[in-house]
Motif scaffolding. Sequence first.
Motif, PDB file in Angstrom:
ATOM      1  N   GLY A   6       0.830  -1.202   0.000  1.00  0.00           N
ATOM      2  CA  GLY A   6       0.000   0.000   0.000  1.00  0.00           C
ATOM      3  C   GLY A   6       0.858   1.243   0.000  1.00  0.00           C
ATOM      4  O   GLY A   6       1.929   1.274   0.616  1.00  0.00           O
ATOM      5  N   TYR A   7       0.396   2.267  -0.702  1.00  0.00           N
ATOM      6  CA  TYR A   7       1.104   3.546  -0.800  1.00  0.00           C
ATOM      7  C   TYR A   7       0.224   4.621  -0.176  1.00  0.00           C
ATOM      8  O   TYR A   7      -0.985   4.644  -0.406  1.00  0.00           O
ATOM      9  N   PHE A   8       0.826   5.527   0.577  1.00  0.00           N
ATOM     10  CA  PHE A   8       0.049   6.485   1.344  1.00  0.00           C
ATOM     11  C   PHE A   8       0.523   7.910   1.119  1.00  0.00           C
ATOM     12  O   PHE A   8       1.673   8.151   0.737  1.00  0.00           O
ATOM     13  N   ALA A   9      -0.402   8.855   1.371  1.00  0.00           N
ATOM     14  CA  ALA A   9      -0.158  10.291   1.302  1.00  0.00           C
ATOM     15  C   ALA A   9       0.383  10.681  -0.076  1.00  0.00           C
ATOM     16  O   ALA A   9      -0.151  10.240  -1.087  1.00  0.00           O
ATOM     17  N   ARG A  10       1.446  11.461  -0.122  1.00  0.00           N
ATOM     18  CA  ARG A  10       1.945  11.968  -1.404  1.00  0.00           C
ATOM     19  C   ARG A  10       2.400  10.845  -2.337  1.00  0.00           C
ATOM     20  O   ARG A  10       2.320  10.983  -3.552  1.00  0.00           O
ATOM     21  N   LEU A  11       2.875   9.732  -1.774  1.00  0.00           N
ATOM     22  CA  LEU A  11       3.330   8.629  -2.623  1.00  0.00           C
ATOM     23  C   LEU A  11       2.161   8.030  -3.411  1.00  0.00           C
ATOM     24  O   LEU A  11       2.297   7.691  -4.580  1.00  0.00           O
ATOM     25  N   ARG A  12       1.012   7.931  -2.785  1.00  0.00           N
ATOM     26  CA  ARG A  12      -0.183   7.430  -3.477  1.00  0.00           C
ATOM     27  C   ARG A  12      -0.520   8.331  -4.659  1.00  0.00           C
ATOM     28  O   ARG A  12      -0.830   7.860  -5.743  1.00  0.00           O
ATOM     29  N   GLU A  13      -0.402   9.626  -4.446  1.00  0.00           N
ATOM     30  CA  GLU A  13      -0.727  10.578  -5.506  1.00  0.00           C
ATOM     31  C   GLU A  13       0.298  10.533  -6.637  1.00  0.00           C
ATOM     32  O   GLU A  13      -0.055  10.531  -7.809  1.00  0.00           O
ATOM     33  N   VAL A  14       1.574  10.488  -6.280  1.00  0.00           N
ATOM     34  CA  VAL A  14       2.643  10.487  -7.283  1.00  0.00           C
ATOM     35  C   VAL A  14       2.621   9.200  -8.102  1.00  0.00           C
ATOM     36  O   VAL A  14       2.781   9.232  -9.327  1.00  0.00           O
ATOM     37  N   PHE A  15       2.426   8.058  -7.445  1.00  0.00           N
ATOM     38  CA  PHE A  15       2.440   6.771  -8.143  1.00  0.00           C
ATOM     39  C   PHE A  15       1.127   6.487  -8.870  1.00  0.00           C
ATOM     40  O   PHE A  15       1.078   5.649  -9.768  1.00  0.00           O
ATOM     41  N   GLY A  16       0.051   7.146  -8.447  1.00  0.00           N
ATOM     42  CA  GLY A  16      -1.239   6.934  -9.085  1.00  0.00           C
ATOM     43  C   GLY A  16      -1.877   5.600  -8.747  1.00  0.00           C
ATOM     44  O   GLY A  16      -2.719   5.108  -9.494  1.00  0.00           O
ATOM     45  N   VAL A  17      -1.475   5.021  -7.621  1.00  0.00           N
ATOM     46  CA  VAL A  17      -2.035   3.734  -7.198  1.00  0.00           C
ATOM     47  C   VAL A  17      -2.107   3.709  -5.672  1.00  0.00           C
ATOM     48  O   VAL A  17      -1.212   4.216  -5.000  1.00  0.00           O
ATOM     49  N   THR A  18      -3.184   3.156  -5.154  1.00  0.00           N
ATOM     50  CA  THR A  18      -3.368   3.050  -3.710  1.00  0.00           C
ATOM     51  C   THR A  18      -2.670   1.816  -3.155  1.00  0.00           C
ATOM     52  O   THR A  18      -2.013   1.878  -2.129  1.00  0.00           O
ATOM     53  N   SER A  19      -2.816   0.694  -3.856  1.00  0.00           N
ATOM     54  CA  SER A  19      -2.186  -0.554  -3.422  1.00  0.00           C
ATOM     55  C   SER A  19      -2.083  -1.499  -4.610  1.00  0.00           C
ATOM     56  O   SER A  19      -2.729  -1.290  -5.634  1.00  0.00           O
TER      57      SER A  19
END
Length: 84
Positions: A6-19
């Motif tokens: 799972g990716y959270f906060a700014r990383l979720r936004e930058v990668f374009g994926v939640t998990s």
Amino acid sequence: MNLNVGYFARLREVFGVTSENLTLPDPANVGHLLDLLRQRGGVWSENLAADRAFRVAVNQDVANNDTPLSEHAEVAIFPPVTGG
């Protein structure tokens, strides 16, 4: 081995994926996972570079590169948080 990452906060936004579900050869540790993700290039290698600030947790415990991964581990990658 199969992992749920799972990716959270700014990383979720930058990668374009939640998990995502990933498969790694066994045995593996957090360092192996990060190397695999960095190999994607672009924003992945930039944001997960060794000199960037982010944290990793495995099954809700803070982890480092040597932390072993196990089948069906839940891995969270997130920027450091502050509070007061």
